[in-house]
Design an enzyme around this catalytic site. Structure first.
Site, PDB file in Angstrom:
ATOM      1  N   LYS A 209       0.833  -1.201   0.000  1.00  0.00           N
ATOM      2  CA  LYS A 209       0.000   0.000   0.000  1.00  0.00           C
ATOM      3  C   LYS A 209       0.875   1.261   0.000  1.00  0.00           C
ATOM      4  O   LYS A 209       0.681   2.164  -0.785  1.00  0.00           O
ATOM      5  CB  LYS A 209      -0.906  -0.045   1.242  1.00  0.00           C
ATOM      6  CG  LYS A 209      -1.847   1.119   1.377  1.00  0.00           C
ATOM      7  CD  LYS A 209      -2.797   0.898   2.552  1.00  0.00           C
ATOM      8  CE  LYS A 209      -3.536   2.182   2.880  1.00  0.00           C
ATOM      9  NZ  LYS A 209      -4.499   2.023   3.961  1.00  0.00           N
ATOM     10  N   GLU A 215      10.529  -4.538   4.607  1.00  0.00           N
ATOM     11  CA  GLU A 215      10.642  -5.945   4.202  1.00  0.00           C
ATOM     12  C   GLU A 215      10.340  -6.101   2.706  1.00  0.00           C
ATOM     13  O   GLU A 215      11.088  -6.738   1.959  1.00  0.00           O
ATOM     14  CB  GLU A 215       9.638  -6.811   4.988  1.00  0.00           C
ATOM     15  CG  GLU A 215       9.943  -6.960   6.468  1.00  0.00           C
ATOM     16  CD  GLU A 215       9.273  -5.887   7.322  1.00  0.00           C
ATOM     17  OE1 GLU A 215       8.979  -4.789   6.794  1.00  0.00           O
ATOM     18  OE2 GLU A 215       9.057  -6.142   8.521  1.00  0.00           O
ATOM     19  N   GLY A 269      -4.864  -2.127   5.112  1.00  0.00           N
ATOM     20  CA  GLY A 269      -4.071  -3.257   4.609  1.00  0.00           C
ATOM     21  C   GLY A 269      -4.751  -4.597   4.871  1.00  0.00           C
ATOM     22  O   GLY A 269      -4.838  -5.454   3.986  1.00  0.00           O
ATOM     23  N   ARG A 270      -5.258  -4.789   6.079  1.00  0.00           N
ATOM     24  CA  ARG A 270      -5.851  -6.089   6.432  1.00  0.00           C
ATOM     25  C   ARG A 270      -7.244  -6.276   5.845  1.00  0.00           C
ATOM     26  O   ARG A 270      -7.873  -7.311   6.050  1.00  0.00           O
ATOM     27  CB  ARG A 270      -5.842  -6.265   7.951  1.00  0.00           C
ATOM     28  CG  ARG A 270      -6.465  -5.123   8.729  1.00  0.00           C
ATOM     29  CD  ARG A 270      -6.100  -5.185  10.205  1.00  0.00           C
ATOM     30  NE  ARG A 270      -6.598  -4.061  10.969  1.00  0.00           N
ATOM     31  CZ  ARG A 270      -5.956  -2.897  11.119  1.00  0.00           C
ATOM     32  NH1 ARG A 270      -4.786  -2.714  10.525  1.00  0.00           N
ATOM     33  NH2 ARG A 270      -6.460  -1.934  11.845  1.00  0.00           N
ATOM     34  N   GLU A 355      -4.698  -6.964  14.774  1.00  0.00           N
ATOM     35  CA  GLU A 355      -4.254  -5.622  14.392  1.00  0.00           C
ATOM     36  C   GLU A 355      -5.432  -4.642  14.493  1.00  0.00           C
ATOM     37  O   GLU A 355      -5.248  -3.452  14.730  1.00  0.00           O
ATOM     38  CB  GLU A 355      -3.666  -5.628  12.969  1.00  0.00           C
ATOM     39  CG  GLU A 355      -2.759  -4.442  12.695  1.00  0.00           C
ATOM     40  CD  GLU A 355      -1.921  -4.579  11.433  1.00  0.00           C
ATOM     41  OE1 GLU A 355      -0.726  -4.920  11.544  1.00  0.00           O
ATOM     42  OE2 GLU A 355      -2.442  -4.354  10.325  1.00  0.00           O
ATOM     43  N   HIS A 386      -3.977 -33.737  17.257  1.00  0.00           N
ATOM     44  CA  HIS A 386      -2.830 -34.537  17.694  1.00  0.00           C
ATOM     45  C   HIS A 386      -1.715 -33.651  18.227  1.00  0.00           C
ATOM     46  O   HIS A 386      -0.556 -34.033  18.237  1.00  0.00           O
ATOM     47  CB  HIS A 386      -2.349 -35.406  16.533  1.00  0.00           C
ATOM     48  CG  HIS A 386      -3.381 -36.393  16.111  1.00  0.00           C
ATOM     49  ND1 HIS A 386      -3.482 -37.651  16.667  1.00  0.00           N
ATOM     50  CD2 HIS A 386      -4.424 -36.277  15.248  1.00  0.00           C
ATOM     51  CE1 HIS A 386      -4.526 -38.281  16.140  1.00  0.00           C
ATOM     52  NE2 HIS A 386      -5.110 -37.458  15.272  1.00  0.00           N
ATOM     53  N   LYS A 506       9.176  -0.456  13.954  1.00  0.00           N
ATOM     54  CA  LYS A 506       9.805  -0.230  12.641  1.00  0.00           C
ATOM     55  C   LYS A 506      10.875   0.855  12.765  1.00  0.00           C
ATOM     56  O   LYS A 506      11.967   0.743  12.205  1.00  0.00           O
ATOM     57  CB  LYS A 506       8.755   0.224  11.619  1.00  0.00           C
ATOM     58  CG  LYS A 506       7.697  -0.809  11.292  1.00  0.00           C
ATOM     59  CD  LYS A 506       6.730  -0.242  10.257  1.00  0.00           C
ATOM     60  CE  LYS A 506       5.504  -1.122  10.077  1.00  0.00           C
ATOM     61  NZ  LYS A 506       4.482  -0.549   9.211  1.00  0.00           N
TER      62      LYS A 506
END
Ligand code: F6P
Length: 541
Positions: A209, A215, A269-270, A355, A386, A506
């Protein structure tokens, strides 16, 4: 536009006081006793999703008071403000209009003077043309080869949704185009993704965005160098696509306008997997199936906007989450998809829920005095059975559970599918009803061993079921959780659409990186343990 909110402190409402009282009586009773009569009224459906909430630790008084709480907290008022473009993301002064991404052009949604629906339609149209052309081999790499591999480089909301959807919709994907998703700044991620690939048939989608996320930009730089070293600088324009709101940074990277797909600051973003961020999904499943997915989102949006609160799936689901969190004191929710292709769905939900609602300051800046967003986690059943289900059944922490069951598999073996669903229903039964000591003894286990086999049960369990995991259902399922998250945030009086908590890390990381690379102590305020860790790292690296 001014924001009209009834109250941002839910504890001051009459309903909160009623619910606190009910927590003592109903909260103390067992799901088993509550379920001694069938509770059909706790089964609700919308779009293609059926929710069975009858295994929740509630009775009709609780549900009535939850409805009253929603009304006193202005959930529906805030919902209508969201849909109509009011800037309810107050800390960033932004509209919250992800629902416009799946509304028809005729909806005419506006953010101020800007016709949002028009912009959405234009970008979707361009995405459809582009992805159709990539699939058909009409858009080719610089040396004339068809793209057989697409790498989406993004992180958080620019990764989790598309990665989840690629797996969830695997049976609908074009087998001739392999998608990979690179997110982590760990060099292992991008370098592993590049192994064995031919640059001439590889398309990179840089999804960001902001187009500044460290990253993503670092990984995109590595990918760019890899491509240029084989095909030359001139190939960048044919092999890099950008999905971003930051047109100038995209151009600087070397992506052409034709390969750039924009979106807007009113898409969080999400909440962006159905915006341009979904380009990889559209290439994988094709434009028609992508539009079916949008229809699924839309069906849940329309239901959320129009169904009465008592039968409104996201409202009921969100309110039950508030009951579990604030009145039963349950801190975590396990999302357990009984569908292997939904393996990444819990990870996707972690960002969506945590978030959004991992906040402790209300919209007006005052601190909350009650719990907010639960910790969400999970793994597909039956694998989790399990592994961590032991704690779910007999641990000292009560975990609320969402099971997701898909009735029809896209794969052939019906017996395996029946086994899968039988396991899901067995777990829902045992988690909620448990087993008493008498029952264990009656089944043949003597005391003292029987003591170890008692299951307390009483774990609030919701079962979500759909007939088929097709693009429509995936859209409905995601929108259901989006709106449930919204309802919870509205009750808690928090802004579910900002994420200040992730920003500081950040900035601090940039200072530390500088220190690692230059050896200079740039940040005087850095704490002693971090300074010691830097030293240790420099010694070991
Ligand atoms: O770090 C959090 C975050 O801002 C998320 O909200 C977002 O989805 C992600 O980073 C990626 O941001 P961008 O798409 O701008 O690269």
């Amino acid at each position: 536009m001014t924001i009209r909110v009834m109250t941002s402190d839910p504890t001051g409402t009459a309903a909160w006081a009623q619910l606190s009282e009910l927590a003592g009586s109903v909260g103390g009773s067992t799901i088993r006793s509550l379920c001694s009569v069938d509770r059909d009224w706790l089964r609700i459906s919308a779009a293609s999703i059926f929710m069975d909430a009858s295994r929740q630790r509630v009775n009709s008084d609780v549900v009535k008071s939850l409805m009253a709480l929603a009304s006193e907290c202005g959930v529906e008022v805030l919902r209508d403000q969201m849909f109509s473009g009011v800037h309810i993301n107050s800390t960033e002064d932004r509209a919250v209009l992800h629902t416009a991404l799946r509304a028809p052009l005729s909806a005419g949604v506006h953010d101020g003077d800007v016709d949002v629906s028009q912009s959405v339609s234009e970008v979707l149209h361009r995405m459809a043309q582009f992805s159709g052309a990539v699939r058909q081999g009409e858009i080719l790499g610089a040396s004339g080869l068809k793209f057989s591999h697409v790498i989406n480089i993004g992180i958080g909301g620019s990764d989790l949704g598309p990665a989840m959807a690629y797996q969830a919709l695997a049976p609908f994907c074009d087998p001739d185009i392999q998608m990979q998703f690179v997110s982590n700044v760990d060099p292992a991620d991008i370098h592993q993704a590049l192994i064995g690939l031919d640059p001439a048939s590889t398309l990179f989608i840089v999804a960001s965005k902001t187009f500044t996320t460290a990253e993503t930009m670092t990984n995109a730089g590595v990918a760019r160098d890899w491509l240029v070293s084989e095909l030359g600088e001139g190939a960048v324009g044919s092999h890099f696509v950008a999905l971003s709101t930051n047109a100038s940074a995209v151009a600087e990277f070397g992506v052409t306008e034709d390969f750039t797909f924009g979106f807007w600051d009113w898409v969080g973003g999400r909440y962006s997997m159905d915006s341009a961020i979904g380009l990889s999904t559209m290439i994988a499943i094709g434009p028609a199936a992508f539009f079916e997915m949008l229809e699924g989102f839309r069906a849940m949006d329309v239901h959320f906007q129009s169904a009465p609160a008592e039968v409104n799936l996201p409202i009921v689901m969100g309110l039950l989450a508030v009951w579990n969190r604030n009145f039963l004191g349950i801190e975590t929710t396990a999302v357990l998809p009984y569908s292997h292709v939904l393996a990444r769905f819990p990870a996707y939900l972690q960002q969506l829920t945590m978030e959004s609602n991992g906040k402790s300051v209300r919209r007006d800046g005052s601190g909350v005095t009650y719990a907010t967003g639960a910790i969400v986690w999970g793994e597909p059943g039956t694998n989790g059975q399990h592994s961590f289900y032991q704690l779910l059944h007999q641990g000292t922490s009560t975990v609320a559970v969402d099971e997701i069951i898909i009735a029809t598999s896209e794969y052939p073996d019906q017996i395996q599918q029946d086994m899968l669903v039988a396991n899901a229903l067995a777990q829902a039964s045992v988690l909620s009803m448990g087993r008493t000591l008498d029952e264990v003894v009656e089944a043949g286990t003597p005391v003292p061993l029987a003591l170890h086999k008692v299951m307390p049960g009483n774990r609030p369990t919701t079962v979500l079921m759909a007939q088929r995991l097709d693009p429509f259902t995936l859209g409905s399922l995601i929108a259901l959780y989006e709106h449930s998250v919204f309802v919870q945030g509205a009750i808690w009086g928090i802004n579910s659409f900002d994420q200040w908590g992730v920003e500081l890390g950040k900035i601090v990381a940039l200072g530390i990186l500088d220190e690692i690379e230059t050896g200079r102590s740039a940040d005087e305020t850095l704490d002693a343990p971090t300074r010691a860790s830097i030293k240790q790292y420099l010694k070991l690296k």
